[in-house]
Design a protein around this motif. Structure first.
Motif, short mmCIF file in Angstrom:
data_model
loop_
_atom_site.label_atom_id
_atom_site.label_comp_id
_atom_site.label_asym_id
_atom_site.label_seq_id
_atom_site.Cartn_x
_atom_site.Cartn_y
_atom_site.Cartn_z
N GLN A 1 0.82 -1.21 0.00
CA GLN A 1 0.00 0.00 0.00
C GLN A 1 0.86 1.26 0.00
N GLY A 2 2.05 1.19 0.58
CA GLY A 2 2.95 2.34 0.59
C GLY A 2 3.86 2.42 -0.62
N LYS A 3 3.68 1.51 -1.60
CA LYS A 3 4.48 1.48 -2.83
C LYS A 3 5.97 1.27 -2.56
N MET A 4 6.25 0.56 -1.48
CA MET A 4 7.64 0.21 -1.16
C MET A 4 7.84 -1.26 -1.54
N TRP A 5 7.77 -1.54 -2.83
CA TRP A 5 7.78 -2.92 -3.29
C TRP A 5 9.14 -3.58 -3.11
N GLU A 6 10.20 -2.78 -3.15
CA GLU A 6 11.53 -3.35 -2.91
C GLU A 6 11.61 -3.95 -1.51
N GLU A 7 11.03 -3.28 -0.54
CA GLU A 7 11.04 -3.80 0.83
C GLU A 7 10.14 -5.02 0.96
N ALA A 8 8.99 -4.99 0.29
CA ALA A 8 8.09 -6.14 0.32
C ALA A 8 8.78 -7.38 -0.28
N ILE A 9 9.60 -7.17 -1.30
CA ILE A 9 10.29 -8.30 -1.94
C ILE A 9 11.25 -8.96 -0.96
N HIS A 10 11.94 -8.16 -0.13
CA HIS A 10 12.85 -8.74 0.86
C HIS A 10 12.09 -9.64 1.82
N ILE A 11 10.92 -9.20 2.26
CA ILE A 11 10.12 -10.02 3.18
C ILE A 11 9.63 -11.28 2.47
N CYS A 12 9.22 -11.13 1.21
CA CYS A 12 8.77 -12.30 0.43
C CYS A 12 9.88 -13.34 0.32
N ASP B 1 2.29 -19.21 -3.64
CA ASP B 1 1.56 -17.95 -3.43
C ASP B 1 2.54 -16.79 -3.20
N ILE B 2 3.56 -17.01 -2.37
CA ILE B 2 4.45 -15.91 -2.05
C ILE B 2 5.32 -15.54 -3.24
N LEU B 3 5.68 -16.51 -4.08
CA LEU B 3 6.46 -16.20 -5.27
C LEU B 3 5.64 -15.41 -6.28
N GLN B 4 4.35 -15.73 -6.37
CA GLN B 4 3.49 -14.96 -7.26
C GLN B 4 3.35 -13.52 -6.77
N ARG B 5 3.23 -13.34 -5.47
CA ARG B 5 3.17 -11.97 -4.94
C ARG B 5 4.47 -11.23 -5.23
N GLU B 6 5.58 -11.92 -5.05
CA GLU B 6 6.88 -11.30 -5.32
C GLU B 6 6.99 -10.89 -6.79
N ALA B 7 6.52 -11.74 -7.70
CA ALA B 7 6.58 -11.42 -9.13
C ALA B 7 5.75 -10.17 -9.44
N LYS B 8 4.62 -10.04 -8.79
CA LYS B 8 3.78 -8.85 -9.02
C LYS B 8 4.48 -7.58 -8.55
#
Length: 930
Positions: free
Chosen positions: A439-450, A469-476
């Motif tokens: 939601q905060g558009k910090m996708w780089e940080e979300a990728i680390h958690i994924c 599921d988590i790999l699909q979220r990471e790809a998005k």
């Protein structure tokens, strides 16, 4: 009064006769007393009346107390009947003196029965005090009740000391009930005189006195009477005693705060520490101050009284000082937090919350630390600060392990009750954090958690469904990085000057991270709303002592620029601009502000000649973004930039901006051309901005070099930047000519004419620069430039080092299938070279003429000749170190400004070329060391 009581009692059907008889006796006593005291009645001496009243009271006292006690507890919700009972009890108690109490106590046949009576009475009194019987504005009734209760409590306290204090007869629970009753009496709302008007306060003091001081002294004396039994009340009585000392009455505080030291001493003598007392007072202090108790006076009294007590006991001097410093530090933060807790603007509540959670982290109080983490998270989410909310939750997740151990910390959050192990809780937190980063558009940080979750699913729990599921979220998230627009936030420096601000803001500077598309005016309005009386400073210079020491409030606000940290993994690599832009405005801890000023003789025709820059660099406590949208500045440095150095910086930024626009248009052909038009026209048309001619006038004259002999290297650097701007402009004009509409074609042709003149001048004076085209071996999308770590640092240019780079002979491509051909075609459509473009056949302008067929072959041959030798036709891999030591036959070099490509001599002016090579550069790469 009597009729409703009788009616209610009869309806209850319980001991009606006894109650009726009891109340009848009361009425008879009161009636006879009133009649005998009324005017015109037969004269009765006060002594005779007193004896008569006492006689009746003694007869009914036992039954009255037992009946009223039982009835008040049973009829807890019957407020009207409850008030009648209390009125009757207060009336009876008011007639009792010490002899009555003594007679009544002695009437109990056994000690257990007396203890039961005292226990019930303490519970009854505490219940009546806690659940107010009369409305708060019935001052007289409340004060009469409190006066009689105080007399009764003190009488029963004497009974406790006489009959339940010795080792053989001590009753812990009975004493505990007494202390809780006494503290509840002292802290009840009806006795807090500071909440009343001055007239009401004076009336109460004149008629009833301050009953808090009386009961406070009684509590203190009873505590010291306990002797060796005190340890049994630690830490249980720490909270009630703290609640009592927080009452805002000076003498009461002075007389009761020393009880804390007695508790410390008692525990220390037994265990050589007072950790239980310390833990309890820190825990209770948090809830008490947050509830509205405590003030600055209490903090000072607590510090001075306890330090004085500790100094009189050498064994407690050092640990006592540490404890006092700990408590006063917590009090200061709690008072700051409470001051802004209920503000409409929660900005400063977040700051105080962070101060508290950092404090609890330092003293290793994990439960309180987690409690404030979730308070902070809730504040962020309510303001849609999802990035900061994610970083806050991450602090809790970092406390947990990937194990099946049970959770030891208190559970927080809506999801926690069903999560029993640390692994379950950490996984749930990570999923929540990923949502917030998204939601905060910090996708780089979300990728680390994924990635961390994926590692657990793949290697630890072997849950391949969750892994999918988590790999699909990471790809998005990777896709969003390249496709979704993310505006870079602005950063603001804010200084709070003057003694009128709270201590956590006073005379401090903070760096704030603005919201998306937030203007400085809107930010300032939001910033000033909690301080309507604050004055905004117009100057950006640090204020003097007259401002910082004044009692007022002054706020200073200005925009600062983030200073990007060098990314080693990005060095010497072409990276998509969507990736590099993220790191220019995130994970930043340094920020700069440049203030121009004039120095030396003024030149009205050329402002660049004496335009100096004072650059202030701010370093924050933590990188932004983080658990707050702002952090305090921990250090500040100031440097002076000379006019020549300022000119070099301006040229470098201009070149970077041109290249950025070119990349944007290569990545997205649908972008409007207007921003590119304005940028190019402002550079190539002297009538618009004046071009770089003013730099030449100011710095390239012999007189300037004579006055500033040490600037020779920087002058060469500026010339090099001007020369390297030409191929950039050529590529920009080529793209502009391809996208311009017919309506703007005359404008484009005018710009081309200006560029031809500009290039002729630049190449004749500063040499020819040609950017080298490097194919992207992965045939990906267009790359943006990755600047070297020192691209923006100014230094004197040294000798230029020749740069040669071996080019591998391309191998013939293997035969591909039809599906691979389609994929390659799609990749080609996205452009396979930096600044590459799909060939088209529209009308050709000067910037769109086709490249000679042998150009790439010639370039490849020249580069190969300048590389390291080959053995039997097999070329060695490129070696930057070896190449730098060889002369460049083709003229390829790395300039002092970091631009790589072909440099030609400017000894004589070359003729205007009829055809412009569209070969363009891939990188400006690394900055050569002077």
């Amino acid at each position: 009064t009597v009729v409703p009581i009788l009616q209610e009692l009869i309806e209850k059907g319980e001991e009606e006769d006894a109650c009726i008889e009891l109340l009848s006796n009361i009425l008879e006593v009161l009636y006879k007393a009133q009649k005998q005291a009324a005017p015109g009645a037969r004269a009765v001496t006060p002594l005779a009346l007193q004896v008569k009243v006492k006689k009746h009271i003694q007869l009914i006292l036992e039954r009255l107390l037992h009946t009223v006690n039982r009835r008040v507890i049973v009829l807890d919700r019957e407020s009207t009947l409850r008030s009648h009972y209390v009125a009757c009890m207060a009336a009876i108690l008011s007639q009792m003196d010490k002899d009555h109490y003594s007679s009544y106590i002695k009437a109990f046949p056994s000690r257990p029965e007396l203890m039961d009576f005292l226990m019930e009475t303490f519970i009854l009194f505490k219940d009546l005090i806690g659940k107010t019987v009369y409305p708060s504005d019935w001052m007289v009734m409340n004060m009469v009740q409190n006066r009689e209760f105080l007399r009764a409590i003190n009488q029963f306290a004497a009974t406790l000391t006489e009959m339940f204090l010795s080792n053989s007869s001590f009753e812990l629970q009975l004493w505990n009930n007494y202390f809780h009753l006494a503290v509840a009496f002292l802290t009840q709302d009806s006795l807090q005189l500071e909440n009343f008007s001055q007239a009401k306060r004076n009336s109460i003091l004149a008629k009833y006195g301050d009953m808090r001081a009386t009961i406070g002294a009684s509590i203190r004396d009873m505590w010291y009477n306990l002797g060796c039994r005190k340890i049994e009340f630690i830490p249980g009585m720490v909270g009630p005693i703290l609640e009592m000392t927080l009452v805002p009455e000076l003498e009461l505080r002075k007389s009761t705060i020393p009880i804390f030291f007695d508790m410390m001493l008692c525990e220390y003598q037994l265990t050589e520490s007072f950790s239980r007392f310390e833990d309890e007072i820190l825990r209770k202090l948090d809830s008490e101050v947050e509830g509205g108790r405590g003030d600055e006076q209490y903090k000072q009294l607590f510090e001075s009284i306890l330090l004085g007590c500790c100094q009189r006991h050498p064994e407690l001097a050092r640990p006592g000082e540490n404890f006092v410093a700990l408590v006063t530090g917590l009090l200061e933060r709690l008072l700051d937090y409470r001051a802004v807790m209920n503000d409409e603007n929660k900005t400063y509540s977040m700051s105080c919350t962070v101060n508290l959670l950092n404090f609890y982290k330092e003293i290793d109080r994990q439960a309180m630390y987690i409690r404030y983490l979730y308070k902070l998270k809730d504040l962020h989410v309510s303001y849609e600060n999802y990035t900061e909310g994610a970083y806050t939750l991450l602090l809790h997740a970092q406390l947990l392990k990937w194990s099946d151990e049970a959770n030891t910390a208190p559970m927080q959050g809506l999801h926690s009750p069903s999560l029993h192990t640390q692994r379950q809780l950490k996984e749930a937190l990570y999923n929540q954090i990923i949502d917030y980063f998204d939601q905060g558009k910090m996708w780089e940080e979300a990728i680390h958690i994924c990635k961390e979750l994926a590692e657990q699913y793949e290697s630890e729990v072997f849950d391949y469904e969750m892994l999918s599921d988590i790999l699909q979220r990471e790809a998005k998230f990777y896709e969003k990085i390249l496709k979704v627009l993310r505006p870079s936030p602005d950063y603001f420096a804010v200084g709070y000057y003057g003694q009128g601000f709270p201590t956590f803001l006073r005379n401090k500077v903070f760096i704030y991270r603005g919201k998306e598309y937030e203007r400085r005016e809107d930010f300032e309005m939001r910033l000033l709303s909690p301080f309507p009386n604050a004055e905004k400073l117009k100057s950006t210079s640090p204020p003097g002592q007259d401002i910082t020491g004044s009692p007022g409030q002054y706020i200073q606000c200005f925009t600062v620029q983030p200073v990007e940290e060098a990314k080693v993994r990005f060095k010497d690599r072409s990276i998509p601009e969507q990736i590099t832009n993220f790191y220019k405005a995130n994970h930043v801890q340094k920020f700069s502000y440049s203030r121009p000023f004039k120095k030396g003789p003024k030149d009205p025709d050329n402002e660049f000649a004496n335009m100096w820059i004072e650059r202030t660099t701010f370093v924050t406590a933590y990188p932004l973004p983080g658990i707050l949208r702002w952090f305090a500045v921990t250090s500040t440095t100031t440097t002076i930039i000379s006019p020549l150095e300022n000119a070099i910086e301006t040229m470098m930024k201009t070149n970077e901006k041109i290249m950025s626009e070119i990349n944007r248009h290569q990545n997205d052909p649908g972008l409007p051309v207007n921003p590119l038009s304005m940028l190019l026209n402002g550079i190539v048309d002297p009538a618009v901005m004046g071009g770089f001619a003013k730099y030449e006038t100011a710095f390239f004259q012999e007189s300037y070099l004579e006055e500033h002999p040490g600037d020779e290297g920087n002058i060469e650097k500026l010339k090099d930047l001007i020369a390297w701007q030409t191929p950039l402009l050529a590529e920009g004009i080529r793209i502009h000519g391809r996208k311009v509409t017919e309506d703007l074609r005359p404008f484009h042709e005018r710009m081309e004419q200006c560029f031809l003149q500009l290039r002729a001048k630049v190449e004749s004076q500063y040499g020819v620069r040609e950017m080298v085209c490097f194919e992207d071996r992965r045939s990906g999308r267009p790359r943006s430039m990755a600047w070297g770590p020192d691209w923006d640092q100014l230094s004197h240019a040294g000798d230029r080092q020749a740069l040669t780079e071996a080019t591998l002979t391309p191998k013939p491509a293997p035969r591909t299938s039809e599906s691979e051909d389609r994929r390659n075609e799609r990749k080609e459509n996205r452009s396979s070279t930096f600044f590459g473009y799909r060939r088209q056949d529209p009308r050709q302008s000067i910037s769109e003429l086709p490249e000679p067929k042998d150009e790439k072959r010639r370039l490849s041959r020249n580069m190969s000749e300048s590389s390291l030798g080959s053995s039997e036709g097999k070329q060695l891999p490129p070696s930057r170190e070896a190449a730098a030591a060889q002369p460049s036959a083709a003229g390829l070099s790395l300039s002092p400004t970091g631009f790589g490509g072909r440099v030609k001599s400017a000894s004589k002016a070359p003729p205007l070329p009829r055809k412009i090579s569209p070969t363009v550069y891939e990188t400006f790469l690394e900055h050569s060391d002077a």
